[in-house]
Design a protein around this motif. Sequence first.
Motif, PDB file in Angstrom:
ATOM      1  N   UNK A   1      35.517  18.394  26.442  1.00  0.00           N
ATOM      2  CA  UNK A   1      34.908  18.521  27.761  1.00  0.00           C
ATOM      3  C   UNK A   1      33.427  18.210  27.752  1.00  0.00           C
ATOM      4  N   UNK A   2      32.729  18.664  26.711  1.00  0.00           N
ATOM      5  CA  UNK A   2      31.295  18.381  26.608  1.00  0.00           C
ATOM      6  C   UNK A   2      31.035  16.886  26.471  1.00  0.00           C
ATOM      7  N   UNK A   3      31.879  16.218  25.658  1.00  0.00           N
ATOM      8  CA  UNK A   3      31.714  14.769  25.485  1.00  0.00           C
ATOM      9  C   UNK A   3      31.956  14.028  26.798  1.00  0.00           C
ATOM     10  N   UNK A   4      32.937  14.484  27.554  1.00  0.00           N
ATOM     11  CA  UNK A   4      33.197  13.865  28.856  1.00  0.00           C
ATOM     12  C   UNK A   4      32.011  14.055  29.789  1.00  0.00           C
ATOM     13  N   UNK A   5      31.438  15.259  29.777  1.00  0.00           N
ATOM     14  CA  UNK A   5      30.274  15.527  30.631  1.00  0.00           C
ATOM     15  C   UNK A   5      29.110  14.621  30.248  1.00  0.00           C
ATOM     16  N   UNK A   6      28.942  14.376  28.954  1.00  0.00           N
ATOM     17  CA  UNK A   6      27.879  13.467  28.517  1.00  0.00           C
ATOM     18  C   UNK A   6      28.154  12.041  29.003  1.00  0.00           C
ATOM     19  N   UNK A   7      29.410  11.599  28.884  1.00  0.00           N
ATOM     20  CA  UNK A   7      29.767  10.261  29.335  1.00  0.00           C
ATOM     21  C   UNK A   7      29.491  10.075  30.828  1.00  0.00           C
ATOM     22  N   UNK A   8      29.711  11.144  31.579  1.00  0.00           N
ATOM     23  CA  UNK A   8      29.511  11.080  33.031  1.00  0.00           C
ATOM     24  C   UNK A   8      28.060  11.337  33.433  1.00  0.00           C
ATOM     25  N   UNK A   9      27.221  11.665  32.472  1.00  0.00           N
ATOM     26  CA  UNK A   9      25.804  11.871  32.734  1.00  0.00           C
ATOM     27  C   UNK A   9      25.468  13.149  33.458  1.00  0.00           C
ATOM     28  N   UNK A  10      26.315  14.185  33.311  1.00  0.00           N
ATOM     29  CA  UNK A  10      26.059  15.431  34.029  1.00  0.00           C
ATOM     30  C   UNK A  10      25.718  16.582  33.084  1.00  0.00           C
ATOM     31  N   UNK A  11      25.525  16.269  31.804  1.00  0.00           N
ATOM     32  CA  UNK A  11      25.155  17.315  30.857  1.00  0.00           C
ATOM     33  C   UNK A  11      23.671  17.238  30.549  1.00  0.00           C
ATOM     34  N   UNK A  12      23.021  18.403  30.586  1.00  0.00           N
ATOM     35  CA  UNK A  12      21.597  18.452  30.281  1.00  0.00           C
ATOM     36  C   UNK A  12      21.374  18.500  28.769  1.00  0.00           C
ATOM     37  N   UNK A  13      20.330  17.847  28.271  1.00  0.00           N
ATOM     38  CA  UNK A  13      20.043  17.928  26.825  1.00  0.00           C
ATOM     39  C   UNK A  13      19.857  19.362  26.342  1.00  0.00           C
ATOM     40  N   UNK A  14      19.328  20.237  27.193  1.00  0.00           N
ATOM     41  CA  UNK A  14      19.049  21.614  26.780  1.00  0.00           C
ATOM     42  C   UNK A  14      20.310  22.411  26.502  1.00  0.00           C
ATOM     43  N   UNK A  15      21.475  21.947  26.978  1.00  0.00           N
ATOM     44  CA  UNK A  15      22.713  22.686  26.747  1.00  0.00           C
ATOM     45  C   UNK A  15      23.406  22.274  25.450  1.00  0.00           C
ATOM     46  N   UNK A  16      22.808  21.332  24.720  1.00  0.00           N
ATOM     47  CA  UNK A  16      23.388  20.889  23.447  1.00  0.00           C
ATOM     48  C   UNK A  16      22.896  21.774  22.300  1.00  0.00           C
ATOM     49  N   UNK A  17      23.718  21.879  21.270  1.00  0.00           N
ATOM     50  CA  UNK A  17      23.326  22.596  20.059  1.00  0.00           C
ATOM     51  C   UNK A  17      22.876  21.578  19.023  1.00  0.00           C
ATOM     52  N   UNK A  18      21.601  21.595  18.700  1.00  0.00           N
ATOM     53  CA  UNK A  18      21.041  20.640  17.751  1.00  0.00           C
ATOM     54  C   UNK A  18      20.710  21.333  16.434  1.00  0.00           C
TER      55      UNK A  18
ATOM     56  N   UNK B   1      17.911  21.470  15.077  1.00  0.00           N
ATOM     57  CA  UNK B   1      16.647  22.188  15.293  1.00  0.00           C
ATOM     58  C   UNK B   1      16.907  23.556  15.923  1.00  0.00           C
ATOM     59  N   UNK B   2      17.866  23.605  16.866  1.00  0.00           N
ATOM     60  CA  UNK B   2      18.219  24.889  17.491  1.00  0.00           C
ATOM     61  C   UNK B   2      18.705  25.873  16.442  1.00  0.00           C
ATOM     62  N   UNK B   3      19.575  25.417  15.539  1.00  0.00           N
ATOM     63  CA  UNK B   3      20.129  26.298  14.513  1.00  0.00           C
ATOM     64  C   UNK B   3      19.059  26.733  13.521  1.00  0.00           C
ATOM     65  N   UNK B   4      18.171  25.830  13.144  1.00  0.00           N
ATOM     66  CA  UNK B   4      17.092  26.190  12.224  1.00  0.00           C
ATOM     67  C   UNK B   4      16.156  27.212  12.875  1.00  0.00           C
ATOM     68  N   UNK B   5      15.880  27.011  14.154  1.00  0.00           N
ATOM     69  CA  UNK B   5      15.041  27.970  14.870  1.00  0.00           C
ATOM     70  C   UNK B   5      15.696  29.328  14.957  1.00  0.00           C
ATOM     71  N   UNK B   6      17.001  29.336  15.129  1.00  0.00           N
ATOM     72  CA  UNK B   6      17.729  30.594  15.206  1.00  0.00           C
ATOM     73  C   UNK B   6      17.694  31.319  13.868  1.00  0.00           C
ATOM     74  N   UNK B   7      17.844  30.564  12.772  1.00  0.00           N
ATOM     75  CA  UNK B   7      17.801  31.168  11.445  1.00  0.00           C
ATOM     76  C   UNK B   7      16.429  31.757  11.153  1.00  0.00           C
TER      77      UNK B   7
END
Length: 280
Positions: free
Chosen positions: A211-228, A230-236
């Motif tokens: 579903x997330x990949x489909x949302x990206x294909x359709x251009x309706x997913x915000x970059x901030x909702x992705x898990x990168x 950097x996000x995981x390193x910041x969390x650690x």
Amino acid sequence: MALASVVIPAHNEAATIGRNLAALRGGTRGGDLDVVVVCNGCTDRTAEVARAADPQARVIEIAQPSKAEAVRVGNAATDVFPRIHLDADIELGGVAALRLLEPIARDEVLATAPRRAVPRTGCSPWVRWYYDVWEALPQVRTGLFGRGVVVLSEEAQARVGALPRMMGDDLAMSDSFGDHERRVVPGAVAVVHPPRTVRDLVRRRVRVATGNAQAEQLGVRRPASRTSPRTLLGLAAERPGLALRLPVFVAVHVAARLGARRALRDGDFTTWQRDESSRT
């Protein structure tokens, strides 16, 4: 006059729908909520159980096993706003539902969602570790997705209704609104039952990844909702106690991405991978 409508798409949810409808009516008056349950493609007793559990609810049955079509039918069956979109396997009490309406009634935001409670009793240690990390992610803490409940004003419903149909509907709903337009209401809690086994967890996450990949294909997913990374390193760095759990989270994340490849290759955004262990 109802204070809000509730649209509940339900596919083979006989094991949970009765309990959850009873919880939804708790603490409310009979006419507070216009509840519409859309049983889609059910082969069990979902409709029968729903009617018995809540005689005031309107239970509609359609042949097509499609959440998107069930939501469309449910929306067409009511004109009451705000509108609570509630997954059939989510426990939301009536008092919590009413609290979710308050910021919208005061015109403070367009969309709300409750805090989530994810009970881990009976879950595999790996599942518990995965959710320890997942719940700590900043986008998971602030986004409306992954809660099984989204409440929309009439304006918000129109905005969401203009979106293309997609598998990850709650992510699309959440990403349709800026931070100032949406709110997680601290005084409202929904119980989201997690999978109990790693196998079922991966099945659920394959669906999410697709579903997330489909949302990206359709251009309706915000970059901030992705898990990168950097996000995981910041969390650690922020919460060192989660460091040992991160490999489990990453392994499930990778397995889900790999599992979603076939659906993405075939353009299959309708096969609904769900776990059954959380429904027992």
